[in-house]
Scaffold this motif. Structure first.
Motif, PDB file in Angstrom:
ATOM      1  N   TYR A 103       0.822  -1.212   0.000  1.00 40.25           N
ATOM      2  CA  TYR A 103       0.000   0.000   0.000  1.00 40.25           C
ATOM      3  C   TYR A 103       0.854   1.259   0.000  1.00 40.25           C
ATOM      4  CZ  TYR A 103      -2.944  -3.616   2.156  1.00 40.25           C
ATOM      5  OH  TYR A 103      -3.597  -4.781   2.440  1.00 40.25           O
ATOM      6  N   ASP A 104       2.072   1.153   0.484  1.00 41.13           N
ATOM      7  CA  ASP A 104       2.879   2.338   0.720  1.00 41.13           C
ATOM      8  C   ASP A 104       4.148   2.324  -0.139  1.00 41.13           C
ATOM      9  OD1 ASP A 104       3.429   0.066   2.176  1.00 41.13           O
ATOM     10  OD2 ASP A 104       4.474   1.129   3.786  1.00 41.13           O
ATOM     11  N   PRO A 105       4.576   3.509  -0.640  1.00 41.37           N
ATOM     12  CA  PRO A 105       5.791   3.569  -1.461  1.00 41.37           C
ATOM     13  C   PRO A 105       7.039   3.361  -0.616  1.00 41.37           C
ATOM     14  CG  PRO A 105       4.946   5.782  -1.050  1.00 41.37           C
ATOM     15  CD  PRO A 105       3.934   4.829  -0.479  1.00 41.37           C
ATOM     16  N   ILE A 106       8.045   2.709  -1.197  1.00 41.53           N
ATOM     17  CA  ILE A 106       9.338   2.553  -0.529  1.00 41.53           C
ATOM     18  C   ILE A 106      10.179   3.814  -0.725  1.00 41.53           C
ATOM     19  CG2 ILE A 106      11.423   1.152  -0.354  1.00 41.53           C
ATOM     20  CD1 ILE A 106       8.941  -0.348   0.469  1.00 41.53           C
ATOM     21  N   PHE A 107      10.226   4.309  -1.971  1.00 46.30           N
ATOM     22  CA  PHE A 107      10.930   5.553  -2.283  1.00 46.30           C
ATOM     23  C   PHE A 107      10.002   6.474  -3.066  1.00 46.30           C
ATOM     24  CE2 PHE A 107      14.325   2.246  -2.340  1.00 46.30           C
ATOM     25  CZ  PHE A 107      14.979   2.662  -1.192  1.00 46.30           C
ATOM     26  N   GLU A 108      10.141   7.780  -2.834  1.00 47.39           N
ATOM     27  CA  GLU A 108       9.304   8.750  -3.534  1.00 47.39           C
ATOM     28  C   GLU A 108      10.138   9.983  -3.862  1.00 47.39           C
ATOM     29  OE1 GLU A 108       4.605   9.954  -3.258  1.00 47.39           O
ATOM     30  OE2 GLU A 108       5.686   9.468  -1.423  1.00 47.39           O
ATOM     31  N   ASN A 109      10.452  10.162  -5.172  1.00 49.65           N
ATOM     32  CA  ASN A 109      11.202  11.322  -5.670  1.00 49.65           C
ATOM     33  C   ASN A 109      12.516  11.546  -4.906  1.00 49.65           C
ATOM     34  OD1 ASN A 109       9.245  11.978  -7.649  1.00 49.65           O
ATOM     35  ND2 ASN A 109       8.005  12.985  -6.076  1.00 49.65           N
ATOM     36  N   VAL A 110      13.318  10.475  -4.809  1.00 47.28           N
ATOM     37  CA  VAL A 110      14.585  10.517  -4.079  1.00 47.28           C
ATOM     38  C   VAL A 110      15.721  10.876  -5.035  1.00 47.28           C
ATOM     39  CG1 VAL A 110      16.278   9.084  -2.874  1.00 47.28           C
ATOM     40  CG2 VAL A 110      13.851   8.881  -2.321  1.00 47.28           C
TER      41      VAL A 110
END
Length: 498
Positions: A17-24
């Protein structure tokens, strides 16, 4: 020297359900000795797999070097070690592999033994030797210490300190301090890189957290003020736009063209202002969210009616004709925190199993009261599956307490909805520790409890054991943990108690 550039990297698993990385975004120098840290489940191994091209992601990762991952998967463990090395690296040069083995204090003789007959520490060293003879590779070393005893960890850390060009995932503070010159940290809201070893990074982290906590009240007031202001700003243009359909106070007809033009200008101004305010809110909120939670844990030890809980006198344990420990003598008394120390294969786990009541082939005198209640944490997590709720029920522990401990060990509520079999190695070990902490016992017996567990959680567990002083017998190769926690050390090689 070259750079690995990561830009706007985003990734999430299809089943999550949740992102591991986001715009890193960040850069890595390929000459660095980079320690990689972060709490369990934050994505350390996932990031390595992204570098290896195993998953699809958005954003870019660019590098002029190839990546090589450790540990290797050895398909034919029955083969001679030299043949296993050839499977890993067909172009290897014999003298180079011998040189690396010598640096790791491994005899050349192991090359002509079946790989499966080597100790786990020897297998680790052989694979590290194969790893470091490859050229033009940036090395991704994922938790090499999990099967190394304390002596081997020191040896491998000295070996790595003379190398460069790698990312090293390890949760052993002493190990990291000795062999890295930069730290890559996955925090709650960002990824950062700092020059220095783990202790340097941790001191900076504590200072930053203290500063943010001191600023907490001011930040919250600023966020509330900006939120209220953004809400008012958003209402301005709405009120002006509504007036287009109304009348002036004098009763004359409204000039809708004029009011519409005024509303459009007001709308544009308010939207720009609202966006600036929202950016400020997000930036200030991010400061509050990056503080790592390390709340105090609790332990529920039962009082025992005797001072002495367990006694071993001249105990030797065998498996068939093979003797794994010989003439071991020590006593466990209330309040003791005893670390069993010794090289791999010296019988540490066998002693724990004997004390826990498992049938063992032994000689000597061993006494333990049948009324003694023991809480045991094993090395093995492969049996863990199903929901946390079902696991709590089958284990006979309080579900609310169990989940509360996991929350303090950095489990998100989303994790509670997932099958335990999908957890990372560190998260599975935390399940076993949370179960043990939920049990009422006279004696806690933990067999390498910290394997795969992140550094911050290790410190929480240290504080727990020092604060509540339970009676504990444990095996652990984390030098800092043992030095801080143990009141006695029983050395199996020499059978000396200190």
């Amino acid at each position: 020297m070259s750079l690995i550039n990561v830009s706007n990297l985003s990734f999430s698993y299809d089943s999550s359900y949740d992102p591991i990385f986001e715009n890193v975004s960040f850069q890595i120098d390929t000459d660095w000795k980079l320690g990689f840290t972060g709490r369990n489940g934050r994505g350390k191994t996932t990031f390595m797999n992204l570098l290896l091209g195993k998953y699809e992601y958005s954003g870019t990762i660019s590098a002029s070097v190839s990546f090589e991952y450790f540990p290797y998967h050895v398909e034919h463990k029955e083969h001679l070690t030299i043949d296993v090395i050839e499977e890993i690296y067909p172009e290897y040069v014999h003298w180079q592999i011998v040189r690396e083995l010598n640096l790791l204090q491994v005899s050349e003789d192991v090359l002509y033994q079946p790989f499966e007959l080597l100790s786990s520490g020897e297998q680790t060293k052989v694979m590290l030797a194969a790893l470091f003879i490859k050229e033009n590779r940036f090395l991704l070393i994922d938790e090499p210490t999990n099967h190394l005893d304390m002596h081997a960890r020191k040896l491998v850390s000295e070996y790595l300190s003379k190398k460069k060009g790698f990312i090293l995932v390890s949760h052993d503070r002493s190990f990291l301090d000795h062999c890295v010159d930069h730290i890559l940290s996955i925090n709650k809201t960002n990824i950062e890189i700092q020059k220095g070893n783990f202790s340097t990074w941790w001191e900076n982290k504590k200072r930053q957290d203290e500063f943010e906590l001191a600023s907490d009240e001011k930040l919250r007031k600023d966020i509330k003020r900006l939120t209220d202001s953004a809400r008012r700003t958003g209402g301005w243009s709405h009120e002006v736009e509504k007036s287009k359909n109304g009348t002036r106070n004098s009763g004359s007809k409204v000039d809708k063209g004029y009011i519409g033009h005024k509303a459009a200008k007001m709308m544009k101004r308010s939207k720009n202002l609202e966006q600036r305010q929202q950016s400020a809110i997000e930036e200030k909120s991010k400061l509050l969210k990056n503080i790592e939670s390390a709340e105090s844990l609790q332990i529920f030890q039962l009082d025992y009616h005797k001072k002495q809980l367990v006694e071993l006198e001249n105990v030797s344990i065998s498996y068939g004709l093979k003797k794994v420990c010989d003439n071991l003598s020590f006593v466990i008394e209330k309040g003791d925190r005893i670390a069993l120390s010794g090289k791999n294969g010296s019988g540490k786990s066998s002693i724990l199993k004997l004390i826990c009541g498992e049938e063992m082939q032994y000689t000597g005198q061993f006494s333990r009261d049948n009324q003694l209640k023991i809480s045991y944490v094993s090395q093995n997590t492969s049996h863990l599956q199903g929901s946390l709720t079902d696991y709590a029920i089958s284990s006979g522990i309080d579900e609310s307490l169990f989940k509360s401990i996991l929350r303090k060990l950095d489990f998100s509520r989303l994790q509670f909805e997932k099958d335990i079999s999908t957890y990372s190695g560190g998260q599975k070990k935390k399940v076993l520790i949370a179960k043990s902490l939920s049990e009422h016992a006279h004696l806690y017996v933990w067999d390498e409890p910290l394997n795969f567990i992140d550094v911050i959680s290790r410190m929480q567990i240290e504080e727990l054991l020092l604060g509540y002083a339970p009676t504990l017998l444990f095996v652990e190769h984390d030098r800092a943990f043992c030095e801080n926690v143990a009141t006695k050390i029983v050395e199996l090689d020499g059978n000396q108690e200190t």
